[in-house]
Structure formats: structure tokens, C-alpha cells
Scaffold this motif. Structure first.
Motif, mmCIF file in Angstrom:
data_model
loop_
_atom_site.group_PDB
_atom_site.id
_atom_site.type_symbol
_atom_site.label_atom_id
_atom_site.label_comp_id
_atom_site.label_asym_id
_atom_site.label_seq_id
_atom_site.Cartn_x
_atom_site.Cartn_y
_atom_site.Cartn_z
ATOM 1 N N LEU A 1 0.824 -1.206 0.000
ATOM 2 C CA LEU A 1 0.000 0.000 0.000
ATOM 3 C C LEU A 1 0.861 1.261 0.000
ATOM 4 O O LEU A 1 0.526 2.242 -0.659
ATOM 5 C CB LEU A 1 -0.961 0.002 1.186
ATOM 6 C CG LEU A 1 -2.105 -1.017 1.110
ATOM 7 C CD1 LEU A 1 -2.903 -1.025 2.414
ATOM 8 C CD2 LEU A 1 -3.017 -0.745 -0.073
ATOM 9 N N ASP A 2 1.982 1.230 0.737
ATOM 10 C CA ASP A 2 2.900 2.381 0.740
ATOM 11 C C ASP A 2 3.436 2.650 -0.664
ATOM 12 O O ASP A 2 3.434 3.789 -1.137
ATOM 13 C CB ASP A 2 4.086 2.126 1.681
ATOM 14 C CG ASP A 2 3.870 2.703 3.067
ATOM 15 O OD1 ASP A 2 3.092 3.664 3.200
ATOM 16 O OD2 ASP A 2 4.509 2.204 4.005
ATOM 17 N N ARG A 3 3.906 1.603 -1.323
ATOM 18 C CA ARG A 3 4.453 1.773 -2.674
ATOM 19 C C ARG A 3 3.377 2.214 -3.656
ATOM 20 O O ARG A 3 3.619 3.055 -4.514
ATOM 21 C CB ARG A 3 5.103 0.480 -3.154
ATOM 22 C CG ARG A 3 6.415 0.210 -2.475
ATOM 23 C CD ARG A 3 7.101 -0.995 -3.065
ATOM 24 N NE ARG A 3 8.320 -1.268 -2.344
ATOM 25 C CZ ARG A 3 9.110 -2.283 -2.609
ATOM 26 N NH1 ARG A 3 8.813 -3.117 -3.589
ATOM 27 N NH2 ARG A 3 10.208 -2.464 -1.918
ATOM 28 N N TYR A 4 2.210 1.621 -3.522
ATOM 29 C CA TYR A 4 1.109 1.974 -4.414
ATOM 30 C C TYR A 4 0.722 3.446 -4.234
ATOM 31 O O TYR A 4 0.598 4.191 -5.204
ATOM 32 C CB TYR A 4 -0.096 1.069 -4.168
ATOM 33 C CG TYR A 4 -1.252 1.438 -5.046
ATOM 34 C CD1 TYR A 4 -1.275 1.063 -6.386
ATOM 35 C CD2 TYR A 4 -2.297 2.209 -4.566
ATOM 36 C CE1 TYR A 4 -2.314 1.430 -7.213
ATOM 37 C CE2 TYR A 4 -3.341 2.589 -5.392
ATOM 38 C CZ TYR A 4 -3.343 2.192 -6.712
ATOM 39 O OH TYR A 4 -4.363 2.578 -7.534
ATOM 40 N N ALA A 5 0.513 3.861 -2.988
ATOM 41 C CA ALA A 5 0.111 5.241 -2.708
ATOM 42 C C ALA A 5 1.196 6.222 -3.156
ATOM 43 O O ALA A 5 0.885 7.285 -3.722
ATOM 44 C CB ALA A 5 -0.198 5.414 -1.224
ATOM 45 N N ALA A 6 2.451 5.889 -2.954
ATOM 46 C CA ALA A 6 3.548 6.758 -3.385
ATOM 47 C C ALA A 6 3.568 6.875 -4.914
ATOM 48 O O ALA A 6 3.775 7.967 -5.459
ATOM 49 C CB ALA A 6 4.884 6.230 -2.869
ATOM 50 N N GLY A 7 3.333 5.775 -5.616
ATOM 51 C CA GLY A 7 3.285 5.801 -7.075
ATOM 52 C C GLY A 7 2.127 6.628 -7.591
ATOM 53 O O GLY A 7 2.269 7.399 -8.550
ATOM 54 N N LEU A 8 0.980 6.507 -6.948
ATOM 55 C CA LEU A 8 -0.189 7.292 -7.349
ATOM 56 C C LEU A 8 0.051 8.775 -7.078
ATOM 57 O O LEU A 8 -0.272 9.625 -7.913
ATOM 58 C CB LEU A 8 -1.441 6.805 -6.621
ATOM 59 C CG LEU A 8 -2.737 7.542 -6.945
ATOM 60 C CD1 LEU A 8 -3.024 7.554 -8.437
ATOM 61 C CD2 LEU A 8 -3.895 6.911 -6.186
ATOM 62 N N ALA A 9 0.632 9.086 -5.930
ATOM 63 C CA ALA A 9 0.931 10.490 -5.612
ATOM 64 C C ALA A 9 1.889 11.078 -6.646
ATOM 65 O O ALA A 9 1.692 12.208 -7.114
ATOM 66 C CB ALA A 9 1.523 10.597 -4.216
ATOM 67 N N LYS A 10 2.889 10.311 -7.032
ATOM 68 C CA LYS A 10 3.837 10.782 -8.038
ATOM 69 C C LYS A 10 3.110 11.029 -9.366
ATOM 70 O O LYS A 10 3.345 12.026 -10.034
ATOM 71 C CB LYS A 10 4.956 9.763 -8.223
ATOM 72 C CG LYS A 10 5.999 10.195 -9.212
ATOM 73 C CD LYS A 10 7.111 9.166 -9.325
ATOM 74 C CE LYS A 10 8.112 9.637 -10.370
ATOM 75 N NZ LYS A 10 9.081 8.620 -10.679
ATOM 76 N N ASP A 11 2.226 10.104 -9.740
ATOM 77 C CA ASP A 11 1.464 10.244 -10.977
ATOM 78 C C ASP A 11 0.595 11.501 -10.930
ATOM 79 O O ASP A 11 0.514 12.244 -11.906
ATOM 80 C CB ASP A 11 0.599 8.999 -11.198
ATOM 81 C CG ASP A 11 0.032 8.906 -12.604
ATOM 82 O OD1 ASP A 11 0.743 9.227 -13.565
ATOM 83 O OD2 ASP A 11 -1.139 8.495 -12.733
ATOM 84 N N LEU A 12 -0.038 11.758 -9.794
ATOM 85 C CA LEU A 12 -0.935 12.909 -9.667
ATOM 86 C C LEU A 12 -0.185 14.237 -9.581
ATOM 87 O O LEU A 12 -0.799 15.293 -9.727
ATOM 88 C CB LEU A 12 -1.840 12.740 -8.444
ATOM 89 C CG LEU A 12 -2.944 11.701 -8.584
ATOM 90 C CD1 LEU A 12 -3.635 11.457 -7.248
ATOM 91 C CD2 LEU A 12 -3.946 12.104 -9.656
#
Length: 194
Positions: free
Chosen positions: A93-104
Motif C-alpha cells: 500500500l505504501d508503494r502503491y500510494a507513493a506511485g499514485l501520488a507521483k502520478d498525480l
């Protein structure tokens, strides 16, 4: 007559050729105009002109700007984030959320999300949300398959997706790593205290 209809049908669904070029040109034009930030420029005639196609082509294929932006978003967001599989829910979840934040934080992505939600309304929001929810479901199901009891998709969406999208789309607050990590921590802390 039946031969003409059949041959027209087969041309319409082939995966390359003019249809693919038109789709790529129209998608590219819509992305460019959204990135330029002028919502009033997101009209079928303007998009068609930028793409170098006749507006009738765009109307026939997509019908409305909302439908077109939904298609552009679905194409753009499908599979753009790698769903992590570390063997640990917190790390995934940490990696996923960090990737989504970077995308956004990418200005072009953010412009597309804002345009899709703003012009596309509920349909646009559903497109922006559906692939992300499917990715979270995959993470949660893997954890369940390991014999754990992860939070549900609604709870996870409310804890991670909702604040990330809200902050990115509607505020100027940064999506800094500590804040993003805190979303996951609060979700899992709530899960263990339940």
C-alpha cells in the motif's frame, strides 16, 4: 449490400490503420488542450482541428467531449501504475500510494484528471476511479490469499484514493511522502483497532 456492411465492420475494428491514427491524434490533441488548462478550448471542433481531423469524425466516434475524455482517461490510466507485490500489505500500500501520488503530481496527468472529472461529471469520475480501485482490489485480495484479513475496498478507497485525489484535484497542498505514508498508517491502524 451485406458484403459492404461486413467489410465496413471489419475495417472499423481492425487494430491499426487509419482508425488507430485518428484515435491517437484525437487523444493527443485532447491531452494537449487539457494540459494547456483552457477548459473552454475542450470542444469537439477545437480538438478535431488540433488533431487534423474533421469534427464529424470525432462526433461519430465519441459523441461528446465527456465521452472522449473518458476514453482518453481510460486509455491513459489503464495499467499505468505497477501494482506492488512485496508480500506485505503495508509495503504494498505504501508503494502503491507513493506511485499514485507521483502520478498525480505530473501536470499533464493532473490536467487530464481535472478535465475528465470537470467535464465528464460522474462518468469522468468513474473512469478516473475504476482502474485505481481494481488495482487496490488486487493488493487486498493478494493479502487475503496469504491468510490475512485486510481492510475492505471501500475503507481502503476512502483512506487512500479519496484524500490523494481530493488534495491533488481540489487543493494546492503538496502530496509529500510523509503525508502519503500517513494515509496508509492510519488505514492500517484503524484496521487493527477494529
Amino acid at each position: 449490400m451485406a458484403t459492404t456492411v461486413a467489410s465496413r465492420s471489419s475495417r472499423a475494428v481492425r487494430p491499426g490503420g487509419r482508425s488507430a491514427r485518428v484515435r491517437a491524434a484525437v487523444h493527443g490533441a485532447a491531452l494537449e488542450l487539457a494540459a494547456e488548462g483552457a477548459a473552454e478550448a475542450l470542444t469537439i471542433p477545437t480538438i478535431a482541428q488540433r488533431a487534423g481531423v474533421h469534427p464529424t469524425t470525432v462526433y461519430r466516434r465519441w459523441g461528446t467531449v465527456a465521452e472522449l475524455l473518458a476514453d482518453v482517461s481510460a486509455s491513459r490510466f489503464a495499467g499505468d501504475l505497477v501494482v506492488p507485490d512485496t508480500g506485505d500489505l503495508r509495503a504494498d500500500l505504501d508503494r502503491y500510494a507513493a506511485g499514485l501520488a507521483k502520478d498525480l503530481t505530473d501536470p499533464d496527468t493532473l490536467a487530464l484528471v481535472r478535465a475528465t472529472v470537470g467535464i465528464g461529471g460522474e462518468q469522468g469520475a468513474a473512469v478516473c476511479r475504476s482502474e485505481r480501485e481494481n488495482q487496490l482490489v488486487a493488493i487486498l485480495e493478494r493479502d487475503r490469499a496469504r491468510g490475512n484479513e485486510p481492510p475492505g475496498i471501500e475503507e481502503t478507497t476512502d483512506a487512500i484514493l479519496a484524500p490523494l485525489y481530493y488534495r491533488a484535484v481540489f487543493t494546492n497542498f503538496p502530496l509529500d511522502p510523509a503525508w502519503v505514508h500517513g494515509l496508509v498508517e492510519r488505514l492500517l491502524a484503524d484496521q487493527t483497532s477494529s
